[in-house]
Design a protein around this motif. Structure first.
Motif, mmCIF file in Angstrom:
data_model
loop_
_atom_site.group_PDB
_atom_site.id
_atom_site.type_symbol
_atom_site.label_atom_id
_atom_site.label_comp_id
_atom_site.label_asym_id
_atom_site.label_seq_id
_atom_site.Cartn_x
_atom_site.Cartn_y
_atom_site.Cartn_z
ATOM 1 N N ALA A 63 11.465 18.972 5.045
ATOM 2 C CA ALA A 63 11.574 19.872 4.082
ATOM 3 C C ALA A 63 10.888 19.295 3.106
ATOM 4 N N LEU A 64 11.372 18.201 2.855
ATOM 5 C CA LEU A 64 10.911 17.828 1.493
ATOM 6 C C LEU A 64 11.157 16.563 1.712
ATOM 7 N N LEU A 65 9.964 15.572 0.625
ATOM 8 C CA LEU A 65 9.104 14.201 0.138
ATOM 9 C C LEU A 65 10.839 14.060 -0.044
ATOM 10 N N LYS A 66 11.368 13.353 0.434
ATOM 11 C CA LYS A 66 12.465 12.990 0.155
ATOM 12 C C LYS A 66 12.632 11.143 -0.318
ATOM 13 N N VAL A 67 12.485 11.313 -1.203
ATOM 14 C CA VAL A 67 12.407 9.874 -2.067
ATOM 15 C C VAL A 67 13.217 9.281 -2.984
ATOM 16 N N LEU A 68 13.365 8.197 -3.231
ATOM 17 C CA LEU A 68 13.875 7.771 -4.046
ATOM 18 C C LEU A 68 12.004 7.477 -5.486
ATOM 19 N N LEU A 69 12.603 7.073 -6.091
ATOM 20 C CA LEU A 69 11.742 6.715 -7.546
ATOM 21 C C LEU A 69 11.408 5.078 -7.269
ATOM 22 N N SER A 70 12.775 4.958 -7.344
ATOM 23 C CA SER A 70 12.904 3.535 -7.327
ATOM 24 C C SER A 70 14.330 2.627 -6.536
ATOM 25 N N ASN A 71 14.068 1.480 -5.272
ATOM 26 C CA ASN A 71 15.548 1.328 -4.591
ATOM 27 C C ASN A 71 16.112 -0.092 -5.091
ATOM 28 N N ALA A 72 15.511 0.048 -6.592
ATOM 29 C CA ALA A 72 16.250 -1.075 -7.102
ATOM 30 C C ALA A 72 17.466 -0.935 -8.172
ATOM 31 N N CYS A 73 18.539 -1.020 -7.687
ATOM 32 C CA CYS A 73 20.269 -0.764 -8.447
ATOM 33 C C CYS A 73 20.727 -1.554 -9.299
ATOM 34 N N GLU A 90 1.796 8.882 -10.231
ATOM 35 C CA GLU A 90 1.889 8.209 -8.336
ATOM 36 C C GLU A 90 2.341 9.219 -7.452
ATOM 37 N N LEU A 91 4.185 9.676 -7.671
ATOM 38 C CA LEU A 91 4.247 10.503 -7.197
ATOM 39 C C LEU A 91 3.937 11.579 -7.380
ATOM 40 N N VAL A 92 3.873 11.960 -8.887
ATOM 41 C CA VAL A 92 3.816 13.897 -8.455
ATOM 42 C C VAL A 92 2.419 13.890 -8.273
ATOM 43 N N ARG A 93 1.198 13.134 -7.661
ATOM 44 C CA ARG A 93 0.202 12.565 -7.428
ATOM 45 C C ARG A 93 0.549 12.965 -5.723
ATOM 46 N N LEU A 94 1.122 12.645 -5.292
ATOM 47 C CA LEU A 94 1.424 12.394 -3.608
ATOM 48 C C LEU A 94 1.977 13.097 -3.365
ATOM 49 N N ILE A 95 3.468 14.054 -3.780
ATOM 50 C CA ILE A 95 3.999 15.142 -3.842
ATOM 51 C C ILE A 95 3.298 16.511 -3.815
ATOM 52 N N ASN A 123 0.829 -1.559 0.402
ATOM 53 C CA ASN A 123 -0.394 0.084 -0.018
ATOM 54 C C ASN A 123 0.297 1.275 -0.243
ATOM 55 N N LEU A 124 0.460 2.719 -0.060
ATOM 56 C CA LEU A 124 0.675 3.368 -0.219
ATOM 57 C C LEU A 124 2.021 3.795 0.889
ATOM 58 N N THR A 125 1.334 3.817 2.058
ATOM 59 C CA THR A 125 2.760 4.422 3.595
ATOM 60 C C THR A 125 3.583 3.242 3.432
ATOM 61 N N ASP A 126 3.139 2.097 2.879
ATOM 62 C CA ASP A 126 5.031 0.720 2.883
ATOM 63 C C ASP A 126 5.185 1.599 1.870
ATOM 64 N N LYS A 127 4.836 1.419 0.775
ATOM 65 C CA LYS A 127 5.657 2.563 -0.310
ATOM 66 C C LYS A 127 6.663 3.405 0.075
ATOM 67 N N ILE A 128 5.956 4.156 0.455
ATOM 68 C CA ILE A 128 6.966 5.348 1.446
ATOM 69 C C ILE A 128 7.745 5.310 2.096
ATOM 70 N N GLY A 168 8.616 20.791 -0.820
ATOM 71 C CA GLY A 168 8.748 20.297 -2.541
ATOM 72 C C GLY A 168 9.796 18.455 -2.035
ATOM 73 N N VAL A 169 10.201 18.487 -2.950
ATOM 74 C CA VAL A 169 10.648 17.527 -2.691
ATOM 75 C C VAL A 169 11.987 16.920 -3.522
ATOM 76 N N PHE A 170 12.660 16.197 -2.753
ATOM 77 C CA PHE A 170 14.079 15.297 -3.520
ATOM 78 C C PHE A 170 14.028 14.421 -4.041
ATOM 79 N N LEU A 171 14.200 14.340 -5.057
ATOM 80 C CA LEU A 171 13.817 13.131 -5.877
ATOM 81 C C LEU A 171 15.566 12.333 -6.324
#
Ligand code: SF4
Lengths: 277, 511
Positions: B54-64, B88-93, B2-7, B104-107
């Motif tokens: 101050a920022l929503l600091k997330v990775l778009l993906s943590n697969a690397c 999905e991320l745009v909407r969350l931001i 779900n969204l919370t887990d993913k965040i 804002g966001v740190f991507l």
């Protein structure tokens, strides 16, 4: 500046509590000063006080206030005027009298009068401005809007200083396309904004009909934010003391991220117990 | 998921990046748009570790696809993987921003496929925010190492700030710890970004100065200092300051000698550790005075930043600070972040540590402040004879103890730059002193009102020709002749590691 003035002292000047009313009181004080009389204390009028025998009431006249504001701005510059507004919005005892004294000095000696922190009135004004300005800055980060079912936005606050006049411009510019209310529940005032219209400060604000209904995604997003907030902390660096020093506990009650885990997040207004979740 | 887990997963994966500032951009809202920049930065919460959120600091993906030893997301690590759809991320931001949760966001993102493909996905989010959503809040974009010049420039167009992380303080360590990242994949984009924001690295006309003359020379505020060699406590200070071999990055750009990221200078001292060269360069503070900042600039108004992990590799503080100073001078980096290495597994390429070296990180930040706001040079703070900062004493007090001949400073007449050299006086209190003394004579008792930390400053100053009361009469008003006793007075109480222990070095609102 404190205590009731003995009868041979000049009378205090009372005003209605508003900033415009205060400016009129300052105008009166400046007139007295020009006539060579010692500047009297200025205080917001409190109902039924025996002191009022000694007190002259400054009549609020918005045009007169605006003209004084214009004159002061031209002479002292916008930054000093911001300092004055901040100091006025603080919760420091004696700020009005100190402000009037500093303004009188600055009109005579120029804006640098604001820098002379050896002068007690100037120091009080500087401290008061810093306190209210700091609180306004903090509040501009700690406001939490809830989206209501009708698509408008609501945020409650309870700051020590009267910060709404200081943050109004910021929120109106940032959320220009939102209809929002920031409600100072301590003073029962509100900053009200509608898209396309200028913001307004409303006195005696109450929420009509109790708790407003929330928009459908509101609680899910709060949960998401709480989850985010919990994840970003690095466990090996935990430092609750530092956290509380930046974000004093008195602000926590309206922050969904600081609500105890698994409890219902606080709904606006926060004393409502029964969120359907 | 779900969204919370993913965040949770994707914030967990991004949180070791120390950059959290939202200062420096005054992007305006547009009619019908959402959000704006606050040039001083705004914190919206403080996490349990005391850091500003101050920022929503997330990775778009943590697969690397890469395998950097210090990173939780490395492909050899066994963690839960997740990714956002860009939409999905745009909407969350936007949802978080409207609630005033964030500035804002740190991507950023793990490398999916190749660097350019990953960069494209990050750009899609930023582009959608700026165009379709008319979002004018703060955007910080990470440049994926190795991203092409075209995509780097597009990032500069949408973002308020971008960052390219150096991560390791030397080429040798990078090769060992992050084998997939090549130096030019890091320094190339940094150079593109510096040029895009109109920066030209100063070219060094390196006059071969005699070491004795070079020491303590240079422009303001260094020029305001007495041109005096320090005492016998720094034997050979300016003469044998070549870097320990293999420590620094080859960083020749300010000297205009070669392209950065030569990568091969491992066995030779970095040119920038050469004392002649460093003495001829301006201090960071001085260099920046002539560099106009435009918080409304169309491209990256808040500039570029970078980060180094501290304690995951053997470099000294001297190497780290010299590198940082060069990044400020050569690439116009706004901030260098120092991130205490947090052990996140047992990769054999890394040292075994029990706890992140927070005290060391704290002292590095203090030294960094001395570059940016106090006019110090790296070579004044450390040198090859003293490669590490003292963990019990802030670096400015440490400098003062080694330069007692410079004191006492008379507060009525000292220049701004000289005031900044006094322990207990910072940029804000120095400015207040300069203002206040124009109005009326200073009084020692009134100094705390000006923000002076009298407990530290009192040993180093006179006020109107008089010594302030030190409160230690049995030791005499001065201890300038007694550095050991003075050191005892200046030590941090309990050697706390928290930034709050240093009121003269404010942590937030850092540009
Ligand atoms: S490239 Fe390296 S640092 Fe970046 S996410 Fe992948 S493993 Fe981590």
């Amino acid at each position: 500046m404190s205590g009731s003035p003995p009868s041979d002292d000049p009378a205090a000047i009372a005003y209605d509590g508003s900033f415009l009313g205060f400016l009129c009181a300052v105008a009166d004080a400046l007139n007295l000063a020009r006539a060579g009389l010692p500047p009297p204390p200025i205080q917001a009028r409190v109902a039924e006080s025996g002191l009022f025998d000694e007190t002259v009431e400054a009549r609020r006249d918005d045009a007169r206030a605006a003209s004084l504001w214009g004159r002061l701005s031209r002479r002292l510059g916008d930054e000093r005027m911001r300092t004055c507004l901040e100091a006025f919005c603080s919760d420091f005892e004696g700020r009005e009298t100190a402000l009037a004294a500093v303004l009188a000095r600055a009109l005579a000696a120029g804006p640098a009068a604001f820098d002379d922190l050896n002068d007690p009135a100037t120091l009080l004004v500087a401290r008061a401005a810093r306190r209210a300005g700091g609180q306004a800055h903090l509040v501009s980060g700690l406001v939490r809007f809830a989206e209501l079912a009708d698509g408008s936005w609501y945020a409650p606050i309870e700051p020590d200083c009267d910060v709404l006049p200081l943050v109004a411009e910021h929120f109106a510019a940032r959320y220009a396309d939102m209809a929002f209310v920031i409600h100072d529940r301590r003073r029962r005032t509100a900053l009200v904004h509608r898209p396309g219209a200028p913001w307004a400060l409303v006195e005696g604000f109450e929420l009509a009909g109790g708790d407003p209904a929330l928009a459908p995604r509101e609680l899910e997003l709060r949960e998401g934010w709480r989850g985010y907030f919990t994840s970003v902390s690095i466990a090996q660096r935990e430092n609750r003391r530092l956290q509380a020093s930046h974000m004093p506990k008195k602000y926590w009650r309206f922050l969904p991220e600081m609500a105890p885990a698994r409890a219902a997040p606080p709904a606006p207004p926060a004393d409502s117990a029964g969120d359907p979740c | 998921m779900n969204l919370t887990d993913k965040i949770g997963v994707l914030a967990d994966a991004a949180k070791y990046d120390a950059s959290c500032s939202t200062a420096g951009s005054a992007r305006k809202n547009a009619p019908g748009g959402l959000g704006n920049g606050a040039v001083g930065g705004i914190c919206h919460a403080w996490a349990a570790d005391g850091r500003c959120v101050a920022l929503l600091k997330v990775l778009l993906s943590n697969a690397c696809a890469y395998d950097c030893a210090y990173c939780v997301n490395r492909r050899s690590n066994d963690v839960r993987r997740a990714s956002f759809e860009p939409e999905e991320l745009v909407r969350l931001i936007v949802d978080f921003y409207r609630r005033n949760y964030i500035e804002g966001v740190f991507l950023s993102s793990g490398v999916i496929g190749c660097p350019d493909a990953t960069m494209e996905r990050l750009l899609a989010v930023a582009r959608t925010l700026r165009t379709r959503e008319r979002f004018n809040g703060y955007i910080h974009l990470k440049i994926i190492p190795g991203a092409s010049e075209r995509l780097t420039l597009e990032a500069a167009r949408w973002a308020d700030r971008v960052s390219v992380n150096i991560e390791l303080p030397s080429a040798a360590s990078l090769a060992r710890v992050a084998p997939d990242k090549k130096p030019q994949a890091i320094f190339g984009p940094m150079r593109v970004l510096a040029a895009a924001s109109g920066f030209e690295a100063p070219r060094l006309a390196a006059p071969r100065q005699a070491p004795a003359a070079a020491l303590g020379s240079g422009g303001a505020p260094g020029a305001a200092l007495p041109e005096r060699r320090s005492g016998s406590d720094t034997p050979g200070k300016a003469d044998d300051s070549a870097a320990p071999p293999g420590e620094a990055w080859p960083m020749p750009v300010p000297a205009g000698k070669a392209s950065p990221a030569g990568g091969a200078a491992r066995r030779s001292p970095s040119p920038m550790m050469d004392s002649q060269a460093t003495q001829a360069l301006p201090s960071v503070w001085e260099a920046r005075k002539t560099r106009a900042r435009n918080p409304e600039a169309p491209l990256i108004p808040a500039g570029q930043t970078t980060q180094m992990v501290v304690g995951a590799s053997p470099e000294s503080d001297a190497s780290i600070l010299t590198l940082a100073e060069n990044l400020y001078l050569a690439y116009d980096v706004r901030r260098v972040y120092y991130s205490a290495f947090v052990p996140t597994g047992s990769d054999p390429r890394l040292p075994a540590v029990n706890a992140p070296p927070l005290a060391r990180e704290h002292r590095l930040y203090q030294a960094d402040w001395l570059f940016r706001f106090y006019g110090f040079k790296a070579s004044e703070i450390l040198d090859p004879t003293r490669p590490f900062l003292d963990s019990r004493l802030d670096p400015k007090s440490d400098w003062a103890l080694r330069h007692l001949e410079f004191f006492p400073i008379e507060l009525e007449t000292a220049e701004y730059g000289e005031l900044l050299r006094v322990p207990g006086i910072g940029p804000i209190s120095a400015a207040k002193i300069v203002k206040a003394r124009r109005q009326s004579p200073l009084r020692a008792a009134a100094l705390p009102k000006l923000g002076v930390v009298a407990r530290r400053a009192k040993w180093f100053i006179t006020v109107g020709g008089k010594l302030p009361d030190t409160g230690v009469p049995e030791r005499g008003p001065w201890m300038l002749d007694n550095p050991d006793a003075l050191r005892g007075e200046l030590l941090d109480p309990a050697f706390r590691a928290e930034p709050s222990a240093q009121p003269e070095l404010p942590w937030e609102n850092a540009r």
